[in-house]
Write a protein that holds these residues in place. Structure first.
Motif, PDB file in Angstrom:
ATOM      1  N   ILE A 196     -13.558   0.828  -2.881  1.00  0.00           N
ATOM      2  CA  ILE A 196     -14.830   1.294  -2.270  1.00  0.00           C
ATOM      3  C   ILE A 196     -15.508  -0.173  -1.715  1.00  0.00           C
ATOM      4  CG2 ILE A 196     -17.362   2.379  -2.397  1.00  0.00           C
ATOM      5  CD1 ILE A 196     -15.992   4.159  -4.687  1.00  0.00           C
ATOM      6  N   LEU A 197     -15.884  -0.048  -0.393  1.00  0.00           N
ATOM      7  CA  LEU A 197     -16.854  -1.296  -0.097  1.00  0.00           C
ATOM      8  C   LEU A 197     -18.165  -0.893  -0.128  1.00  0.00           C
ATOM      9  CD1 LEU A 197     -16.040  -3.918   1.221  1.00  0.00           C
ATOM     10  CD2 LEU A 197     -16.474  -2.768   3.604  1.00  0.00           C
ATOM     11  N   PHE A 198     -18.917  -1.944  -0.567  1.00  0.00           N
ATOM     12  CA  PHE A 198     -20.517  -1.851  -0.608  1.00  0.00           C
ATOM     13  C   PHE A 198     -21.134  -2.963   0.081  1.00  0.00           C
ATOM     14  CE2 PHE A 198     -18.301  -0.190  -4.546  1.00  0.00           C
ATOM     15  CZ  PHE A 198     -19.071   0.729  -4.871  1.00  0.00           C
ATOM     16  N   ASP A 216     -14.333  -6.402  -7.483  1.00  0.00           N
ATOM     17  CA  ASP A 216     -12.845  -7.008  -7.298  1.00  0.00           C
ATOM     18  C   ASP A 216     -13.035  -8.272  -6.232  1.00  0.00           C
ATOM     19  OD1 ASP A 216     -12.028  -5.250  -8.914  1.00  0.00           O
ATOM     20  OD2 ASP A 216     -11.663  -3.676  -7.366  1.00  0.00           O
ATOM     21  N   GLU A 217     -13.650  -8.285  -5.165  1.00  0.00           N
ATOM     22  CA  GLU A 217     -13.933  -9.184  -4.057  1.00  0.00           C
ATOM     23  C   GLU A 217     -15.332  -9.175  -3.573  1.00  0.00           C
ATOM     24  OE1 GLU A 217     -11.263  -8.833  -0.765  1.00  0.00           O
ATOM     25  OE2 GLU A 217      -9.977  -7.544  -1.947  1.00  0.00           O
ATOM     26  N   VAL A 218     -15.861 -10.345  -3.466  1.00  0.00           N
ATOM     27  CA  VAL A 218     -17.141 -10.753  -2.587  1.00  0.00           C
ATOM     28  C   VAL A 218     -16.844 -11.552  -1.246  1.00  0.00           C
ATOM     29  CG1 VAL A 218     -19.438 -11.308  -2.837  1.00  0.00           C
ATOM     30  CG2 VAL A 218     -18.137 -10.470  -4.883  1.00  0.00           C
ATOM     31  N   GLU A 259      -9.870 -14.270  -9.127  1.00  0.00           N
ATOM     32  CA  GLU A 259      -8.987 -14.357  -7.926  1.00  0.00           C
ATOM     33  C   GLU A 259      -8.285 -12.899  -7.825  1.00  0.00           C
ATOM     34  OE1 GLU A 259      -8.049 -17.075  -6.309  1.00  0.00           O
ATOM     35  OE2 GLU A 259      -9.228 -18.417  -7.283  1.00  0.00           O
ATOM     36  N   THR A 260      -8.039 -12.481  -6.485  1.00  0.00           N
ATOM     37  CA  THR A 260      -7.740 -11.300  -6.065  1.00  0.00           C
ATOM     38  C   THR A 260      -6.065 -11.501  -6.083  1.00  0.00           C
ATOM     39  OG1 THR A 260      -9.452 -10.801  -4.497  1.00  0.00           O
ATOM     40  CG2 THR A 260      -7.657  -9.655  -4.464  1.00  0.00           C
ATOM     41  N   PHE A 271      -8.580  -7.570   0.203  1.00  0.00           N
ATOM     42  CA  PHE A 271      -9.007  -6.209   1.554  1.00  0.00           C
ATOM     43  C   PHE A 271      -9.636  -7.151   2.518  1.00  0.00           C
ATOM     44  CE2 PHE A 271     -12.462  -3.358   2.775  1.00  0.00           C
ATOM     45  CZ  PHE A 271     -11.369  -2.288   3.455  1.00  0.00           C
ATOM     46  N   TYR A 272     -10.207  -8.174   2.195  1.00  0.00           N
ATOM     47  CA  TYR A 272     -11.105  -8.847   3.460  1.00  0.00           C
ATOM     48  C   TYR A 272      -9.893  -9.281   4.329  1.00  0.00           C
ATOM     49  CZ  TYR A 272      -9.668 -13.749   2.203  1.00  0.00           C
ATOM     50  OH  TYR A 272      -9.193 -14.926   1.926  1.00  0.00           O
TER      51      TYR A 272
END
Length: 236
Positions: free
Chosen positions: A148-150, A192-194, A216-217, A222-223
């Motif tokens: 999910i992207l926030f 998970d990522e920013v 680290e991913t 996703f980005y």
């Protein structure tokens, strides 16, 4: 001197203005809401931006004032591979009649990013007057967790960025849920990522927030999937 105005900063790369349709749409919308005359068509706007850009990768700032005058400034675009964010609490974002528009009054953003750079960071992470994450001094903020992207709600006072709008559309086509809401910093730290989004490099991952280094991913982040879509749209 007229200081009531709005502006757009467009990145021109390989002779192409990146996502310029989104910049034009936002400027046209702001001009209507703020009663600032804007008579250029999309093609005329594009031609003026490209003509000013010159060679290389550049950022072209197109400013439109209420008296009908325009101003164009150009600077080199130095892309970053990743950024560090300093939480800055001395400057607050506030939802208002102007927060949805990219106005020429950016002193609070300049103050915040100068404070961040004095302390060795790339960008300033800013908060709403109620303490929720809003945006950085010059970019929107996203975080990705469990598919999910926030991203912060516009009611935190953040700007409706061009990349923010594009990414929401892309995620809708991909079937990826996008949640706009009110988030505390701890939710970014556990993501998970920013990443941040702006005209400068479209999407840029965040490696550190304050003293906290983000994890680290594993695999393809996703980005990068989103960045690839932008590159395909712009450069084919």
């Amino acid at each position: 001197m007229e200081r009531f105005g709005i502006f757009e900063t467009v990145r021109v790369e390989k002779g192409k203005p990146v996502l310029i349709e989104y910049h034009y749409k936002r400027m046209a919308g702001s001009s209507r809401h703020l009663n600032i005359p804007f008579f250029l068509t999309l093609n005329e706007f594009k031609d003026r931006v490209v003509e000013a850009a010159g060679s290389g990768t550049t950022l072209v700032r197109f400013t439109l004032f209420r008296n009908g005058k325009t101003e164009i400034e150009t600077r080199n675009c130095l892309k970053r591979e990743s950024v560090s964010l300093l939480p800055v609490y001395s400057v607050k974002r506030c939802f208002s009649a102007l927060s949805r528009h990219k106005t020429v009054d950016i002193m609070n953003s300049l103050y915040a990013i100068e404070e961040a750079k004095r302390r060795g960071f790339d960008e300033a992470l800013l908060f709403s007057n109620k303490g929720f994450v809003s945006e950085t001094a010059f970019a929107n903020v996203f975080f990705y967790k469990k598919g999910i992207l926030f991203t912060p709600s516009l009611k935190t006072g953040c700007l409706p960025g061009t990349r923010r709008e594009f990414i929401k559309e892309v995620c809708s086509e991909m079937g990826v849920p996008v949640v706009e809401g009110f988030f505390e910093m701890k939710e970014l730290l556990s993501a998970d990522e920013v990443f941040i989004t702006s005209a400068r490099e479209d999407i840029c991952p965040v490696r550190k927030i304050g003293t906290y280094s983000l994890k680290e991913t594993t695999g393809k982040p996703f980005y990068r999937r989103l960045k690839t879509v932008i590159e395909e749209v712009v450069f084919g």
